[in-house]
Design a protein around this motif. Structure first.
Motif, short mmCIF file in Angstrom:
data_model
loop_
_atom_site.label_atom_id
_atom_site.label_comp_id
_atom_site.label_asym_id
_atom_site.label_seq_id
_atom_site.Cartn_x
_atom_site.Cartn_y
_atom_site.Cartn_z
N ILE A 4 4.09 0.39 -7.23
CA ILE A 4 4.67 -0.19 -5.99
C ILE A 4 4.48 -1.70 -5.95
O ILE A 4 5.39 -2.44 -5.58
CB ILE A 4 3.98 0.43 -4.75
CG1 ILE A 4 4.20 1.94 -4.65
CG2 ILE A 4 4.47 -0.22 -3.48
CD1 ILE A 4 3.35 2.59 -3.56
N PHE A 5 3.28 -2.16 -6.31
CA PHE A 5 3.01 -3.59 -6.18
C PHE A 5 3.79 -4.39 -7.23
O PHE A 5 4.25 -5.50 -6.94
CB PHE A 5 1.51 -3.88 -6.25
CG PHE A 5 0.76 -3.46 -5.00
CD1 PHE A 5 1.43 -2.94 -3.89
CD2 PHE A 5 -0.62 -3.59 -4.92
CE1 PHE A 5 0.74 -2.56 -2.73
CE2 PHE A 5 -1.32 -3.22 -3.76
CZ PHE A 5 -0.63 -2.70 -2.68
N PHE A 27 0.70 -10.69 0.53
CA PHE A 27 1.67 -10.19 1.51
C PHE A 27 0.96 -9.32 2.52
O PHE A 27 -0.15 -8.84 2.29
CB PHE A 27 2.81 -9.42 0.80
CG PHE A 27 2.33 -8.33 -0.13
CD1 PHE A 27 2.12 -7.04 0.32
CD2 PHE A 27 2.05 -8.63 -1.47
CE1 PHE A 27 1.67 -6.05 -0.54
CE2 PHE A 27 1.60 -7.64 -2.34
CZ PHE A 27 1.40 -6.35 -1.87
N LYS A 28 1.62 -9.12 3.67
CA LYS A 28 1.01 -8.34 4.75
C LYS A 28 0.98 -6.87 4.38
O LYS A 28 1.95 -6.34 3.83
CB LYS A 28 1.78 -8.56 6.05
CG LYS A 28 1.62 -9.99 6.55
CD LYS A 28 2.07 -10.15 7.98
CE LYS A 28 1.80 -11.58 8.41
NZ LYS A 28 2.40 -11.91 9.71
N ASP A 29 -0.12 -6.22 4.70
CA ASP A 29 -0.24 -4.78 4.47
C ASP A 29 0.72 -4.04 5.41
O ASP A 29 0.84 -4.37 6.59
CB ASP A 29 -1.69 -4.32 4.70
CG ASP A 29 -1.95 -2.95 4.11
OD1 ASP A 29 -2.70 -2.85 3.13
OD2 ASP A 29 -1.38 -1.95 4.64
N ILE A 30 1.38 -3.03 4.87
CA ILE A 30 2.38 -2.27 5.64
C ILE A 30 1.73 -1.43 6.75
O ILE A 30 2.38 -1.08 7.73
CB ILE A 30 3.21 -1.38 4.68
CG1 ILE A 30 4.57 -1.05 5.25
CG2 ILE A 30 2.46 -0.12 4.28
CD1 ILE A 30 5.53 -0.43 4.23
N ASN A 31 0.44 -1.15 6.59
CA ASN A 31 -0.27 -0.29 7.54
C ASN A 31 -1.58 -0.97 7.94
O ASN A 31 -2.66 -0.57 7.52
CB ASN A 31 -0.52 1.08 6.88
CG ASN A 31 -1.23 2.05 7.78
OD1 ASN A 31 -1.16 1.93 9.01
ND2 ASN A 31 -1.94 2.99 7.19
N LEU A 39 -2.83 -8.45 1.64
CA LEU A 39 -3.22 -8.02 0.29
C LEU A 39 -2.97 -9.18 -0.67
O LEU A 39 -1.90 -9.80 -0.64
CB LEU A 39 -2.39 -6.80 -0.13
CG LEU A 39 -2.52 -5.58 0.79
CD1 LEU A 39 -1.49 -4.52 0.40
CD2 LEU A 39 -3.93 -5.01 0.75
N ASN A 85 -10.97 -1.73 -3.19
CA ASN A 85 -11.32 -0.33 -3.40
C ASN A 85 -11.07 0.02 -4.86
O ASN A 85 -10.11 -0.47 -5.47
CB ASN A 85 -10.49 0.57 -2.48
CG ASN A 85 -10.77 0.31 -1.02
OD1 ASN A 85 -11.90 0.05 -0.64
ND2 ASN A 85 -9.73 0.35 -0.19
N GLY A 91 -11.39 5.08 -2.59
CA GLY A 91 -10.26 4.98 -1.66
C GLY A 91 -9.11 4.13 -2.16
O GLY A 91 -8.28 3.66 -1.37
N GLN A 92 -9.03 3.93 -3.48
CA GLN A 92 -7.91 3.15 -4.02
C GLN A 92 -6.67 4.03 -4.11
O GLN A 92 -6.65 5.01 -4.85
CB GLN A 92 -8.25 2.59 -5.41
CG GLN A 92 -7.18 1.65 -5.94
CD GLN A 92 -7.50 1.08 -7.32
OE1 GLN A 92 -8.45 1.54 -7.99
NE2 GLN A 92 -6.73 0.11 -7.74
N THR A 93 -5.65 3.68 -3.34
CA THR A 93 -4.41 4.47 -3.34
C THR A 93 -3.33 3.81 -4.19
O THR A 93 -2.39 4.50 -4.60
CB THR A 93 -3.89 4.69 -1.91
OG1 THR A 93 -3.66 3.41 -1.31
CG2 THR A 93 -4.88 5.48 -1.08
N VAL A 94 -3.41 2.50 -4.39
CA VAL A 94 -2.45 1.80 -5.25
C VAL A 94 -3.23 1.25 -6.45
O VAL A 94 -4.12 0.41 -6.29
CB VAL A 94 -1.73 0.66 -4.51
CG1 VAL A 94 -0.78 -0.07 -5.46
CG2 VAL A 94 -0.96 1.21 -3.30
N HIS A 98 -6.02 -5.23 -6.14
CA HIS A 98 -5.70 -5.99 -4.92
C HIS A 98 -6.95 -6.19 -4.10
O HIS A 98 -7.84 -5.34 -4.07
CB HIS A 98 -4.62 -5.28 -4.09
CG HIS A 98 -4.93 -3.84 -3.77
ND1 HIS A 98 -4.76 -2.82 -4.68
CD2 HIS A 98 -5.41 -3.25 -2.64
CE1 HIS A 98 -5.10 -1.67 -4.12
NE2 HIS A 98 -5.52 -1.91 -2.89
N HIS A 100 -8.09 -6.80 -0.22
CA HIS A 100 -7.71 -6.76 1.18
C HIS A 100 -8.39 -7.93 1.88
O HIS A 100 -9.61 -8.13 1.70
CB HIS A 100 -8.21 -5.48 1.86
CG HIS A 100 -7.64 -4.20 1.31
ND1 HIS A 100 -6.64 -3.51 1.93
CD2 HIS A 100 -7.97 -3.48 0.21
CE1 HIS A 100 -6.36 -2.41 1.24
NE2 HIS A 100 -7.16 -2.36 0.19
#
Ligand code: 5GP
Ligand code: ZN
Length: 111
Positions: A4-5, A27-31, A39, A85, A91-94, A98, A100
């Protein structure tokens, strides 16, 4: 390309960019988890902090410096947090390195 990134980097997925140079975009985090949640990522795909090599030391430093500069830009003088993360338990989902940048309020204790 399945990342995604990496898609955000090439503009395939839109993002609200706040900073960009040859090596880094932010860029701004979507959530967002705080009023300011940005991020900061390298343009070169790196899976995560766990696979950084010594050759990546300068880039890693630049990512932290960019985060601190963006924090000033967003007037986070009263404090903020820089977090990365790692892996499933972290808790790393991507799976693209990156950092935060979280701020804009008194942050809760994270652990
Ligand atoms: P992680 O959980 O890997 O530490 O952080 C991944 C972050 O990426 C999450 O905070 C999530 O909200 C954010 N994110 C995931 N997909 C997108 C996207 O398409 N655009 C933006 N701007 N942020 C994303
Ligand atoms: Zn990537």
């Amino acid at each position: 390309m399945d990342c995604i990134f990496c898609k955000i980097i090439v503009g395939e997925i839109p993002a609200e960019k706040v900073y960009s140079d040859e090596e880094i975009i932010a860029f701004k985090d979507i959530n967002p988890q705080a009023p300011c949640h940005i991020l900061i990522i390298p343009k070169r795909h790196i899976d995560g902090a766990d696979v950084l090599k010594s050759d990546d030391a300068e880039l890693t430093g630049k990512l932290i410096l960019a985060a601190a500069r963006i924090a000033r830009q967003f007037h986070l003088e009263s404090g903020y947090r820089i977090v990365t993360n790692i892996g499933k338990d972290g808790g790393q989902t991507v799976r693209h390195l990156h950092f935060h940048l979280l701020g804009g309020e008194k942050l809760k204790d994270s652990f």
